[in-house]
Design a protein around this motif. Structure first.
Motif, PDB file in Angstrom:
ATOM      1  N   THR A  70       0.898  -1.290  -0.103  1.00  8.36           N
ATOM      2  CA  THR A  70      -0.086  -0.430   0.055  1.00  8.36           C
ATOM      3  C   THR A  70       1.007   1.105  -0.102  1.00  8.36           C
ATOM      4  OG1 THR A  70      -0.283  -0.036   2.412  1.00  8.36           O
ATOM      5  CG2 THR A  70      -1.895  -1.053   1.227  1.00  8.36           C
ATOM      6  N   ASN A  85      -8.584   0.507   6.936  1.00  6.74           N
ATOM      7  CA  ASN A  85      -8.261  -0.776   6.220  1.00  6.74           C
ATOM      8  C   ASN A  85      -8.006  -1.757   7.523  1.00  6.74           C
ATOM      9  OD1 ASN A  85      -5.929   0.361   7.458  1.00  6.74           O
ATOM     10  ND2 ASN A  85      -4.430  -0.779   5.972  1.00  6.74           N
ATOM     11  N   TYR A  94      -7.169  -5.694   2.802  1.00  2.00           N
ATOM     12  CA  TYR A  94      -6.534  -5.447   1.425  1.00  2.00           C
ATOM     13  C   TYR A  94      -7.324  -5.819   0.620  1.00  2.00           C
ATOM     14  CZ  TYR A  94      -2.616  -4.847  -1.675  1.00  2.00           C
ATOM     15  OH  TYR A  94      -1.765  -4.411  -2.552  1.00  2.00           O
ATOM     16  N   TYR A 121       4.302  -7.813   3.637  1.00  2.57           N
ATOM     17  CA  TYR A 121       3.390  -6.501   3.250  1.00  2.57           C
ATOM     18  C   TYR A 121       4.239  -5.260   3.556  1.00  2.57           C
ATOM     19  CZ  TYR A 121      -1.093  -3.746   4.240  1.00  2.57           C
ATOM     20  OH  TYR A 121      -2.121  -2.956   3.765  1.00  2.57           O
ATOM     21  N   TYR A 123       3.905  -1.879   3.781  1.00  2.00           N
ATOM     22  CA  TYR A 123       2.959  -0.935   4.474  1.00  2.00           C
ATOM     23  C   TYR A 123       3.557   0.487   4.190  1.00  2.00           C
ATOM     24  CZ  TYR A 123      -1.044   0.914   7.077  1.00  2.00           C
ATOM     25  OH  TYR A 123      -2.070   1.712   7.566  1.00  2.00           O
ATOM     26  N   SER A 147     -12.236  -7.843  -0.509  1.00  3.73           N
ATOM     27  CA  SER A 147     -10.957  -7.634   0.137  1.00  3.73           C
ATOM     28  C   SER A 147     -10.462  -9.001   0.489  1.00  3.73           C
ATOM     29  CB  SER A 147     -11.088  -6.690   1.485  1.00  3.73           C
ATOM     30  OG  SER A 147     -11.871  -5.293   1.083  1.00  3.73           O
TER      31      SER A 147
END
Length: 313
Positions: A70, A85, A94, A121, A123, A147
């Motif tokens: 992200t 989120n 996600y 991940y 982030y 998601s």
């Protein structure tokens, strides 16, 4: 239970090992320039992630993805770490790429859930800056919200994945992952809060102007446990370690107009140049606040904190 291919496992574990070294050298938050260098396995270069794709796998991976990402867009003036989120079960949400779970990228994450395969991940904390979280797992595929539910696990589970995958008790794994995810979210709050506050204050102490980021903190005006104590810039001050400590212990206070005060007990103390120059010399001066009004401390917060300082001091 079906297990990931040996090839995918080898790539994944090499990525984890390289990431561990990068974090040791550069800290928990990595710039994109470091991430995009990738890693090497069997003299072949692999990428961790792709700048334009959220779900990524090297071309050599056969079944699952390697990472998800992200980002915070450039030019964004994010002032707060939000929970938009976060799923109701505590997992990160996600979003699908598009809305079709059968799309190519989404299928890779569905397969990762089926195999309980660990991922990375990346982030986004600020534009171009990412906190890598690993190992993370896809715990659920939510077709209603389009998601994936993403849970973080303890680093030790990587070794378990490498040696004896899928033998741990499922309930214990679920408890461990939920706990680790909650702790990770708390840490992300503080990491993001610190980055946003220090950026707003141009990486200088609001009291003395000290410019070394390594020795600067993001101090809360209202504490975390206060229902209004959000991790947002208007509830924060960039302070060096000395002035943060004085502020937290109510030895230093700030009037609602930003004028600096010290507790009477500290003013009455006489004990060398540090006290005289690093603390007493700032009495009556004003805080160095952000240029943007929306980034400055909320007056109501300062008023409430100042009243506490006066009562304690």
């Amino acid at each position: 239970m079906t297990t990931p291919s040996d090839n995918d496992q080898a790539i994944r574990l090499a990525a984890f090992k390289t990431l561990e070294g990068l974090v040791e050298r550069h800290g928990d938050v990595l710039p994109w320039d470091v991430i995009q260098e990738g890693f090497t396995l069997h003299r072949e270069q692999h990428l961790f992630a792709n700048r334009s794709r959220g779900i990524f796998w090297p071309r050599q991976m056969q079944e699952t993805a390697l990472s998800i990402k992200t980002t915070v867009p450039r030019g964004s003036r994010v002032a707060r770490y939000d929970d938009d989120n976060v799923a109701s079960d505590g997992a990160f949400l996600y979003k699908f790429q598009g809305t079709d779970v059968e799309a190519r990228d989404n299928r890779r994450l569905v397969r990762a859930q089926q195999l309980d395969a660990p991922l990375i991940y990346f982030y986004g904390i600020e534009p171009g800056l990412y906190q890598p979280l690993w190992p993370v797992y896809i715990s659920d595929v939510d077709l209603a919200s389009h998601s994936f539910h993403v849970m973080v696990s303890a680093p030790e589970t990587v070794k378990q994945f490498q040696s004896t995958p899928f033998v741990a008790d499922a309930k214990m794994l679920a408890v461990e992952r939920r706990y680790t995810t909650v702790q990770t979210k708390k840490r992300l709050h503080q990491v993001a809060f610190r980055r946003h506050v220090l950026r707003a204050y141009e990486e200088r102490c609001a009291v003395c102007g000290f410019p070394r980021t390594e020795l600067l903190d993001a101090a809360h005006i209202l504490p975390d446990h206060d229902v209004r104590g959000h991790a947002e810039v208007p509830n924060g001050l960039a302070l060096c370690r000395l002035h943060h400590g004085a502020f937290d212990t109510n030895l230093m206070g700030f009037r609602p107009n930003g004028v600096i005060e010290l507790a009477p007990s500290l003013l009455a103390t006489h004990d060398g140049p540090t006290l005289e120059h690093a603390l007493k010399s700032f009495v009556g001066k004003s805080l160095q606040l952000p240029r943007a009004n929306e980034m400055r401390p909320k007056k109501l917060y300062l008023e409430e904190r100042y009243e506490r300082f006066r009562k304690v001091g």
